[in-house]
Design an enzyme around this catalytic site. Structure first.
Site, PDB file in Angstrom:
ATOM      1  N   ILE A  65       0.826  -1.206   0.000  1.00  0.00           N
ATOM      2  CA  ILE A  65       0.000   0.000   0.000  1.00  0.00           C
ATOM      3  C   ILE A  65       0.862   1.259   0.000  1.00  0.00           C
ATOM      4  O   ILE A  65       0.465   2.287  -0.579  1.00  0.00           O
ATOM      5  CB  ILE A  65      -1.017   0.009   1.168  1.00  0.00           C
TER       6      ILE A  65
ATOM      7  N   GLU B  15      -7.512  -2.278   5.120  1.00  0.00           N
ATOM      8  CA  GLU B  15      -7.429  -2.951   6.418  1.00  0.00           C
ATOM      9  C   GLU B  15      -6.272  -3.933   6.445  1.00  0.00           C
ATOM     10  O   GLU B  15      -5.795  -4.393   5.397  1.00  0.00           O
ATOM     11  CB  GLU B  15      -8.722  -3.683   6.743  1.00  0.00           C
TER      12      GLU B  15
ATOM     13  N   GLY C  94      -5.598  -7.047   0.326  1.00  0.00           N
ATOM     14  CA  GLY C  94      -6.101  -6.104   1.308  1.00  0.00           C
ATOM     15  C   GLY C  94      -5.211  -4.882   1.400  1.00  0.00           C
ATOM     16  O   GLY C  94      -4.578  -4.500   0.419  1.00  0.00           O
ATOM     17  N   GLU C  95      -5.197  -4.222   2.563  1.00  0.00           N
ATOM     18  CA  GLU C  95      -4.405  -3.003   2.809  1.00  0.00           C
ATOM     19  C   GLU C  95      -4.945  -1.799   2.030  1.00  0.00           C
ATOM     20  O   GLU C  95      -4.333  -0.735   2.050  1.00  0.00           O
ATOM     21  CB  GLU C  95      -2.930  -3.166   2.415  1.00  0.00           C
ATOM     22  N   GLY C  96      -6.023  -1.969   1.285  1.00  0.00           N
ATOM     23  CA  GLY C  96      -6.456  -0.929   0.355  1.00  0.00           C
ATOM     24  C   GLY C  96      -5.743  -0.998  -0.977  1.00  0.00           C
ATOM     25  O   GLY C  96      -5.875  -0.076  -1.800  1.00  0.00           O
TER      26      GLY C  96
END
Lengths: 317, 317
Positions: free
Chosen positions: B85, B142, B284-286
């Site tokens: 990210i 997240e 994830g992580e955006g």
């Protein structure tokens, strides 16, 4: 491609702080570019978009929603910076070259004669090949009122199937316009039927200067190991005759997107290329490919910028 | 959304030098942002990615391929700049905020008790709501080992269907791990079955702090008309209980991508959201949403940067 660089890039992807494979196609893109650029950490320092423009004799048969004058008007728009490709190339940090090819002299109507003479076809191939220069990533775009009809003819001549399977609405013709396009492609296939077993002859007889230039750029970039981002139906159609030379001629190409022109997904399927994007675009100019470059840049940002598990002190899975 | 700004943006799209509709979803994105930002020419000047992190009691049940320690290790990696990210937010010109939520105190195992107490749940909602600030485009990400299990429980509680329909491999568990995840979700649904008709109670009992924070950010951004780019299965799961408040609660959200986690496409279908990208990402992580921001930026570059037919002297279709 350089298998050592591919292997090194693949190994690096396995060491970065993420579950293996979790960046999906971003990982594949980084490894793909590593192979063609010949370095573990590929970069885009000289990304270039080239838009070739040509005019088409078949426009007189009512195959486009726009008049042929729009080709030269849009070239002026490219030069003034007002077209979609200007905005999208700038957003993707690509230099943009515009290459008009004899716009005041359309190709011949291919239902009556070969679209180009031998010298014209070679000049277009050379113009395309000359455009590659020092690029480390190349977007190949086109502008030419009427050119979905030429593209459909190339696809039909190279891959078979009915003309109707390759014809679509293009910039927005109605059902009658589509019928005229189908008739035009069918007439071209009949007229030239004795000459459609040689790739450059297919290009010369049924293509257009901007499409032939893309074919020339595809050959030069392949020989120079410069990765290419393909745009839509027309740009992709330039590959189709070249597959008679080598079915894997598109191996250095990334399918930037799948256009809304219905023949495009069929072309990509036949070529074994999976598009990066499917945004219902159908503009040409290299616009979809330029948007796809953003994804490729993201892939390289992750590949080159992330820490390894060891560097970050993160436990592996 | 501001219908006047939408109409003005839509009119502008029809005047730009391209066949109407030919930029496909890029046109839709520009009009969507015009509506939520309330201006004919929307911009991203304060694009922000926020990554919320939380730990999960259910990890003790063997639902993840990674140990719980990885959550805090990855937060350190976010802060040091080494995660995906970081690279992807930088490439998309987004500021990145990292919000760890009581990582040394995991939620309770929801098969035994509510995941959070009332005060904990509210604190997470507030942390999420506080993250919106002056953003004009928000990516919500997240990090939380074990959180696909909580996400599956939220989806099952909100939308029904079997637990197995919402459970997938997450970061990479095997078939036995998937079976443990299904059992865990089923046990949670049974334990809390009398309390699953109220959105915030679903969040409190089955969610995790990072997911509840995303729900808080979604509510605050909706009330503040800040458009959101959704990431993957977990971030999207935060919407699901909120649909009990208003089925259209996700109308200010763009589905940035469709993740490889199999429940994600089902969630997007239920929410009526069509993903921009499908790149087989599952990190994830955006991360997927941050890549999608590149497409949104391209859409705005075209919308704001192109010339009209009148400006360019090009004949319309």
């Amino acid at each position: 491609p350089d298998q050592g660089a591919r292997a090194a890039a693949s190994k690096r992807q396995g060491q970065l702080t993420k579950p293996p494979g979790s960046l999906g196609r971003l990982e594949e893109l980084a490894i793909f570019l590593a192979g063609w650029q010949g370095r573990e950490r590929p970069m885009i320092e000289h990304g270039r978009a080239v838009v070739f423009a040509g005019n088409h004799g078949v426009v007189a048969r009512g195959v486009s929603a726009f008049p042929a004058d729009v080709t030269v008007q849009m070239v002026a728009n490219f030069r003034a910076g007002g077209a979609a490709i200007n905005a999208l190339a700038k957003a993707a940090n690509l230099t943009l070259d515009v290459v008009p090819l004899d716009l005041d002299r359309p190709t011949a109507d291919f239902t009556q004669a070969p679209a180009m003479g031998e010298a014209e076809c070679l000049a277009a191939l050379n113009a395309g090949a000359a455009s590659v220069m020092d690029a480390d990533l190349l977007v190949l775009g086109e502008m030419g009122i009427g050119n979905t009809t030429a593209a459909a003819a190339l696809a039909a001549a190279s891959f078979g199937a009915r003309a109707a399977d390759w014809v679509g609405p293009g910039t927005g013709v109605d059902a009658q316009g589509i019928a005229r396009k189908v008739e035009t492609v069918e007439a071209g296939l009949v007229l030239h039927r004795e000459h459609l077993d040689a790739p450059f002859e297919i290009l010369r007889r049924l293509g257009g200067r901007e499409i032939v230039a893309i074919a020339g750029a595809l050959l030069a970039s392949r020989l120079g190991r410069v990765p290419v981002v393909l745009d839509g139906f027309i740009a992709t159609s330039a590959i189709t005759p070249l597959t008679l030379l080598n079915p894997a001629i598109g191996d250095h190409c990334i399918a930037g997107h799948c256009s809304a022109e219905p023949g495009h997904i069929r072309l990509l399927d036949r070529l074994g290329l999976e598009p990066l994007l499917a945004l219902d675009m159908r503009l040409g100019e290299g616009s979809g490919a330029a948007v796809a470059v953003q994804i490729i840049r993201a892939a390289l940002a992750a590949h080159n910028g992330m820490a390894t598990f060891a560097e970050a002190g993160v436990a592996g899975g």
